[in-house]
Design a protein around this motif. Structure first.
Motif: not given
Length: 624
Positions: A187-209
């Motif tokens: 990951l790029k330095p400005d994309a480290k938020k995608y290592l957080e479990a809550y961010e991953i769960e948010r995206i999966v819930g919104a797009y891939s549930d």
């Protein structure tokens, strides 16, 4: 050219246009970086689908018995995010072909098509296009893959700009990937938020549930846990589902707490294949009248969420919630492309027709639940009466009205109860039911027992401005144009009034001369039986209520109303008998008509002065 049996590492440069292409992918095609995870999960789901399909003919491909799944593994120490599937996997040539789609197509022609295409249907959904969206968040990508049934494991890696390298996987990587594909994003330095479990769960819930394969999140410590429902309920047969399944799906999909008043679940087959699961809520959402009038039906493509702004239903059905899942639409790149997709337009037309038909059936078979929908959303559905000419007759049949006869009356019921010689459907529009019920314009209709629709929603002033009829009976406003009830018998002919003694022409002349350009005309009324006066609009132009609404919004200059007078009323008769008070009486006729319509007199102080003078002279009490 290296053959597929050559195991030597190969560095293959991208064509010169790839840098420009990647720039387009990152800055033009995708507007939100979250999309990269949707794309990688979608690709992983496709790989699992392909394994399941190929295993029908070759069961040994899944001899281990483990069902396909997708794993997401964030590693904060290494700043990497891995998306791993146990699907079909890729051999060396497939890695080059699939992940090299852009590289091999990176020509001026391809770039021109991607840049200029208004409808991206021919470009979207390509594995390479979705895969390369990951370069929005990663400066290096490493892909390790084992084709199902193969002993060979290959690694593809690239930093995006220079090209890619492909080589046999080392022993550690080969042991880790038993089947399928592992994609590791550095990951790029400005994309480290995608290592957080809550961010991953948010995206999966919104797009891939509703991806049908389990998506497992592997934390730094502990066991992996499933973070999607893995059940595209709309893809299942209706016979498999219970009412509680639909209720739960409604609350999950719509984020709602009420119970659905109507559920529509079907699969369309033919030229286009798609599944539909839609709900009509039973209560009004808070954002129903927000200015954008956007719907909330979600568009999926092969169980992958694309957007909830595809306008899958017209604005007048924006209260509907649910999912349309296409088997044919490619995974789209932008909302702009969706808006101009002809296939989506056909789906939109068909689904709209089905929703309206379902509402028709509900109104006949389940009036109680239809009443819930109409109470909450009738004002919205009526927007379709002036927006959707094709379905106007159906929407008129759906409409329910409060009338002088009762509540929730349909036009079919109205037509069935027409009085002898009645050829029109009469209505009166205003801002208050109480005010409408006491409106003097109803008097002559009431004397004949004629039912009148009482319209109080702001939208009523707009849809009634169109020339409408129902079953051959035109809709007619009681506050616009001429009204002639002479052929409709009164309820009690014995009480019919005699012809007034008042000189009609002289009274009208006095009032016209006094009021001047405050009114466009003065005439004897066919609407009034007991009140002295009322204001109506001319036959051409807006009705009184529409004009009032437009004036509040400063949209166009107001036209002058017509003052209608009741020649049998003592106040009108007094005008011809008293020259001293004729002017004050003329103004009073105008101003009381304005007040009865919910308006203020133009000059309240002058109105009060006139009223005081008339009271003091004893005119109103009969002394004039």
């Amino acid at each position: 050219m290296t053959t597929t049996t050559d195991t030597a590492p190969v560095s293959q440069p991208f064509q010169a246009e790839v840098a420009e292409l990647l720039h387009l992918m990152v800055h033009s095609v995708y507007s939100e970086t979250d999309i990269f995870l949707r794309e990688l999960i979608s690709n992983a789901s496709d790989a699992c689908d392909k394994l399941r399909y190929e295993a029908i003919a070759n069961p040994e491909l899944i001899a281990d018995g483990a069902p396909p799944n997708i794993r997401i593994v964030p590693d904060k120490k290494a700043d990497t995010l891995a998306v791993i599937d146990s699907g079909i996997g890729m051999d060396r040539q497939e890695l080059i072909d699939n992940l090299g789609t852009i590289a091999r197509s990176g020509t001026k022609s391809f770039l021109s098509r991607l840049t200029e295409a208004k409808d991206g249907a021919g470009l979207i959904g390509q594995f390479g296009v979705g895969f390369y969206s990951a370069f929005m968040v990663a400066d290096r990508i490493v892909v390790t893959s084992r084709r199902a049934g193969s002993d060979e494991v290959w690694t593809w890696s690239s930093s995006g700009g220079a090209g890619f390298e492909i080589a046999p996987a080392n022993a550690e990587d080969a042991a880790r990937v038993a089947r399928g594909t592992e994609i590791v994003l550095h990951l790029k330095p400005d994309a480290k938020k995608y290592l957080e479990a809550y961010e991953i769960e948010r995206i999966v819930g919104a797009y891939s549930d509703n991806i049908q394969f389990p998506i497992l999140l592997q934390p730094d410590e502990g066991e992996p846990r499933q973070i999607n429902s893995a059940s595209a309920l709309w893809q299942r047969s209706k016979s498999e589902l219970k009412p509680e399944d639909y209720a739960q799906a409604y609350k999950s999909i719509a984020g709602a707490f009420d119970e659905p008043a109507m559920t529509l679940h079907y699969r369309a087959e033919g030229r286009y294949s798609y599944a539909v699961l839609l709900f009509a809520p039973s209560t009004k959402p808070f954002d129903l009248f927000e200015p954008r009038r956007k719907g909330k039906v979600k568009l999926y493509v092969r169980r992958v969420f694309i957007t909830d702004e595809a306008d899958l239903l017209p604005s007048y059905l924006r209260f509907m919630r649910g999912v349309v899942d296409s088997e044919d639409l490619p995974l789209n790149l932008s909302r702009e492309m969706l808006q101009n997709n002809p296939q989506l337009a056909q789906i939109r037309k068909a689904v709209t027709g089905r929703v309206v038909s379902e509402l028709e059936q509900l109104s006949d078979k389940d009036p109680e639940n239809f009443a819930k929908i109409w109470d909450a959303f009738g004002a919205v559905i009526k927007e379709g009466l002036y927006e959707d000419f094709e379905r106007r007759e159906k929407l008129l049949a759906l409409a329910r009205f409060t009338t002088t006869t009762g509540e929730k009356r349909s036009l079919k019921q109205y037509i069935a109860d027409l009085k002898p010689n009645q050829t029109e459907v009469y209505f009166l529009a205003g801002d208050s039911l109480e005010r409408l019920k006491s409106n003097p314009k109803l008097e002559s209709a009431a004397a004949r027992g004629i039912e009148v629709l009482l319209l109080t929603d702001p939208v009523d002033a707009f849809w009634t401005s169109a020339p409408l009829d129902f079953e051959g009976k035109p809709l007619k406003s009681l506050s616009q144009g001429d009204v002639d009830f002479s052929l409709i018998p009164k309820l009690n002919d014995a009480k019919d009034e005699t012809k007034p003694d008042t000189d009609e022409a002289s009274v009208i002349a006095v009032i016209k001369d006094t009021l001047g350009d405050r009114v466009s005309d003065v005439r004897a009324s066919q609407r009034l039986t007991s009140s002295a006066s009322c204001l109506v609009a001319g036959s051409h132009g807006p009705d009184r209520e529409l004009e009032r609404i437009l004036a509040q919004q400063n949209r166009g200059a107001a036209t002058k109303p017509i003052l209608e007078i009741n020649l049998r009323h003592p106040l009108v008769a007094a005008i011809s008998g008293s020259h001293d008070t004729a002017a004050d009486l003329s103004f009073l006729l105008l101003e009381q008509a304005q007040i009865l319509d919910g308006e203020l007199p133009e000059d309240p102080a002058a109105f009060a002065g006139r009223l005081n003078r008339l009271v003091l002279r004893g005119v109103i009490s009969g002394g004039g």
